[in-house]
Design a protein around this motif. Sequence first.
Motif, PDB file in Angstrom:
ATOM      1  N   ASP A 223     -17.330  46.445  72.387  1.00 35.52           N
ATOM      2  CA  ASP A 223     -16.903  47.162  73.771  1.00 35.52           C
ATOM      3  C   ASP A 223     -17.354  46.201  74.925  1.00 35.52           C
ATOM      4  N   LEU A 224     -18.599  45.512  74.803  1.00 38.49           N
ATOM      5  CA  LEU A 224     -18.924  44.371  75.849  1.00 38.49           C
ATOM      6  C   LEU A 224     -17.939  43.405  76.014  1.00 38.49           C
ATOM      7  N   ALA A 225     -17.847  42.881  75.034  1.00 44.05           N
ATOM      8  CA  ALA A 225     -16.714  41.670  74.938  1.00 44.05           C
ATOM      9  C   ALA A 225     -15.442  42.001  75.437  1.00 44.05           C
ATOM     10  N   GLN A 226     -15.068  43.054  75.139  1.00 44.41           N
ATOM     11  CA  GLN A 226     -13.514  43.749  75.477  1.00 44.41           C
ATOM     12  C   GLN A 226     -13.767  43.839  77.090  1.00 44.41           C
ATOM     13  N   ALA A 227     -14.749  44.422  77.547  1.00 41.92           N
ATOM     14  CA  ALA A 227     -15.089  44.632  78.801  1.00 41.92           C
ATOM     15  C   ALA A 227     -14.788  43.467  79.667  1.00 41.92           C
ATOM     16  N   VAL A 228     -15.338  42.322  79.257  1.00 44.49           N
ATOM     17  CA  VAL A 228     -15.310  40.977  79.767  1.00 44.49           C
ATOM     18  C   VAL A 228     -13.847  40.792  79.906  1.00 44.49           C
ATOM     19  N   LEU A 229     -13.072  40.619  78.743  1.00 41.93           N
ATOM     20  CA  LEU A 229     -11.735  40.242  78.636  1.00 41.93           C
ATOM     21  C   LEU A 229     -11.064  40.996  79.427  1.00 41.93           C
ATOM     22  N   PHE A 230     -11.200  42.254  79.589  1.00 37.48           N
ATOM     23  CA  PHE A 230     -10.214  43.371  80.538  1.00 37.48           C
ATOM     24  C   PHE A 230     -10.543  42.813  82.051  1.00 37.48           C
ATOM     25  N   GLU A 231     -11.461  42.112  82.542  1.00 37.60           N
ATOM     26  CA  GLU A 231     -11.696  41.707  83.785  1.00 37.60           C
ATOM     27  C   GLU A 231     -11.025  40.318  83.938  1.00 37.60           C
ATOM     28  N   ALA A 232     -10.619  39.492  82.855  1.00 39.16           N
ATOM     29  CA  ALA A 232     -10.341  38.270  82.913  1.00 39.16           C
ATOM     30  C   ALA A 232      -8.790  37.967  83.107  1.00 39.16           C
ATOM     31  N   ASP A 233      -8.531  36.929  84.058  1.00 42.99           N
ATOM     32  CA  ASP A 233      -7.395  36.738  84.407  1.00 42.99           C
ATOM     33  C   ASP A 233      -6.043  36.534  83.309  1.00 42.99           C
ATOM     34  N   GLY A 234      -6.735  36.063  82.156  1.00 37.01           N
ATOM     35  CA  GLY A 234      -5.597  35.751  80.947  1.00 37.01           C
ATOM     36  C   GLY A 234      -5.017  37.042  80.492  1.00 37.01           C
ATOM     37  N   LYS A 235      -6.043  38.145  80.653  1.00 38.65           N
ATOM     38  CA  LYS A 235      -5.214  39.588  80.126  1.00 38.65           C
ATOM     39  C   LYS A 235      -3.913  39.900  80.973  1.00 38.65           C
ATOM     40  N   GLU A 236      -4.269  39.884  82.436  1.00 39.18           N
ATOM     41  CA  GLU A 236      -3.081  40.203  83.450  1.00 39.18           C
ATOM     42  C   GLU A 236      -2.137  39.369  83.102  1.00 39.18           C
ATOM     43  N   GLN A 237      -2.177  38.262  83.247  1.00 45.85           N
ATOM     44  CA  GLN A 237      -1.053  37.117  83.159  1.00 45.85           C
ATOM     45  C   GLN A 237      -0.607  37.378  81.612  1.00 45.85           C
ATOM     46  N   ARG A 238      -0.905  37.373  80.651  1.00 43.73           N
ATOM     47  CA  ARG A 238      -0.403  37.390  79.431  1.00 43.73           C
ATOM     48  C   ARG A 238       0.089  38.750  79.025  1.00 43.73           C
ATOM     49  N   MET A 239      -0.335  39.670  79.621  1.00 44.99           N
ATOM     50  CA  MET A 239       0.587  41.090  79.447  1.00 44.99           C
ATOM     51  C   MET A 239       1.540  41.295  80.202  1.00 44.99           C
ATOM     52  N   THR A 240       1.699  40.800  81.481  1.00 45.44           N
ATOM     53  CA  THR A 240       2.548  40.736  82.440  1.00 45.44           C
ATOM     54  C   THR A 240       3.808  40.071  81.804  1.00 45.44           C
ATOM     55  N   ALA A 241       3.319  38.805  81.274  1.00 40.73           N
ATOM     56  CA  ALA A 241       4.378  37.880  80.707  1.00 40.73           C
ATOM     57  C   ALA A 241       5.151  38.546  79.561  1.00 40.73           C
ATOM     58  N   PHE A 242       4.274  39.210  78.756  1.00 42.63           N
ATOM     59  CA  PHE A 242       4.967  40.140  77.469  1.00 42.63           C
ATOM     60  C   PHE A 242       5.741  41.201  77.963  1.00 42.63           C
ATOM     61  N   LEU A 243       5.452  41.826  79.062  1.00 46.80           N
ATOM     62  CA  LEU A 243       6.149  42.938  79.578  1.00 46.80           C
ATOM     63  C   LEU A 243       7.632  42.431  79.962  1.00 46.80           C
ATOM     64  N   ASN A 244       7.500  41.335  80.648  1.00 49.95           N
ATOM     65  CA  ASN A 244       8.616  40.703  81.494  1.00 49.95           C
ATOM     66  C   ASN A 244       9.680  40.334  80.376  1.00 49.95           C
ATOM     67  N   ARG A 245       8.979  39.776  79.308  1.00 49.07           N
ATOM     68  CA  ARG A 245       9.772  39.118  78.196  1.00 49.07           C
ATOM     69  C   ARG A 245      10.703  40.441  77.435  1.00 49.07           C
ATOM     70  N   LYS A 246       9.909  41.486  77.429  1.00 51.49           N
ATOM     71  CA  LYS A 246      10.583  42.898  76.656  1.00 51.49           C
ATOM     72  C   LYS A 246      11.420  43.289  77.653  1.00 51.49           C
ATOM     73  N   GLY A 247      11.261  43.162  78.973  1.00 52.87           N
ATOM     74  CA  GLY A 247      12.074  43.967  79.883  1.00 52.87           C
ATOM     75  C   GLY A 247      11.425  45.548  80.100  1.00 52.87           C
ATOM     76  N   THR A 248      10.326  45.472  79.637  1.00 46.56           N
ATOM     77  CA  THR A 248       9.658  47.070  79.629  1.00 46.56           C
ATOM     78  C   THR A 248       8.994  47.287  80.800  1.00 46.56           C
ATOM     79  N   GLU A 249       8.458  46.427  81.903  1.00 45.23           N
ATOM     80  CA  GLU A 249       7.419  46.595  82.776  1.00 45.23           C
ATOM     81  C   GLU A 249       8.145  47.654  83.841  1.00 45.23           C
ATOM     82  N   ARG A 250       7.260  48.380  84.402  1.00 45.06           N
ATOM     83  CA  ARG A 250       7.645  49.286  85.329  1.00 45.06           C
ATOM     84  C   ARG A 250       6.826  49.209  86.639  1.00 45.06           C
TER      85      ARG A 250
END
Length: 250
Positions: A223-250
Amino acid sequence: MTSIQIDEAEDRVFARIVRPETRNAIDREMVEELHALCASLESEPRVLILSGTDTERNAVFASGADIRELRYRRRDQALSGINSSLFDRIAKLPLPVIAAVDGFALGGGAELAMAADFRIATPRARFGNPETGLGIMAAAGATWRLRELVGIAVATEILLAGRILDAREALALRLITEIHEPEDLLNAASRLADRIVAQDPLAVRITKMVMHMPRSSHPYVDDLAQAVLFEADGKEQRMTAFLNRKGTER
């Protein structure tokens, strides 16, 4: 360096053991050179690919500790953990380590391979820990890493009865994950490295750290490690790119 040949790239380092005259036996000089390599990878994290030497006579990853040195070591040298501290440091490197094993990985050489996160091999790879035949024990990780990797029954046969595993047996026991022909081994290691570096580097680094935590630390450390990753730039960038590829971002 005289025992290790280093080839560096932006995201990975190839380290080849080159002591063919001793069948790549691990001596104090090699230990010091591997520590220096670890220091470099701790300050500049990259994937490490470890391999041995293919000579005209045979292929060897590492044949174990240099008996010419080991013969004269005494209690204080054993307690200092010359090899065990090095292999523990390799196991804890920030990014994954790949052992590309061609030929013999015996004794300390097998323990070096066990310290890696991934082990791939050629059909002529051989793994074993013959230390008890020399009046000592496998004290650089095999007594616990090998049991975790192949199970207590096979580990006991290797450590107490001198069993040597060939590549097919090692694959069946999941000590290694892939078998490749010698000429393709390093290319296969690079392909595996490609898959690793395609992931988010911080997520890989933290996941490796958490995997090495004792059972009693879970699930709290997760949980602590995940909390660190949830605040990191990589999560936002990679999840945004994933949603853009899938065309599912709202």
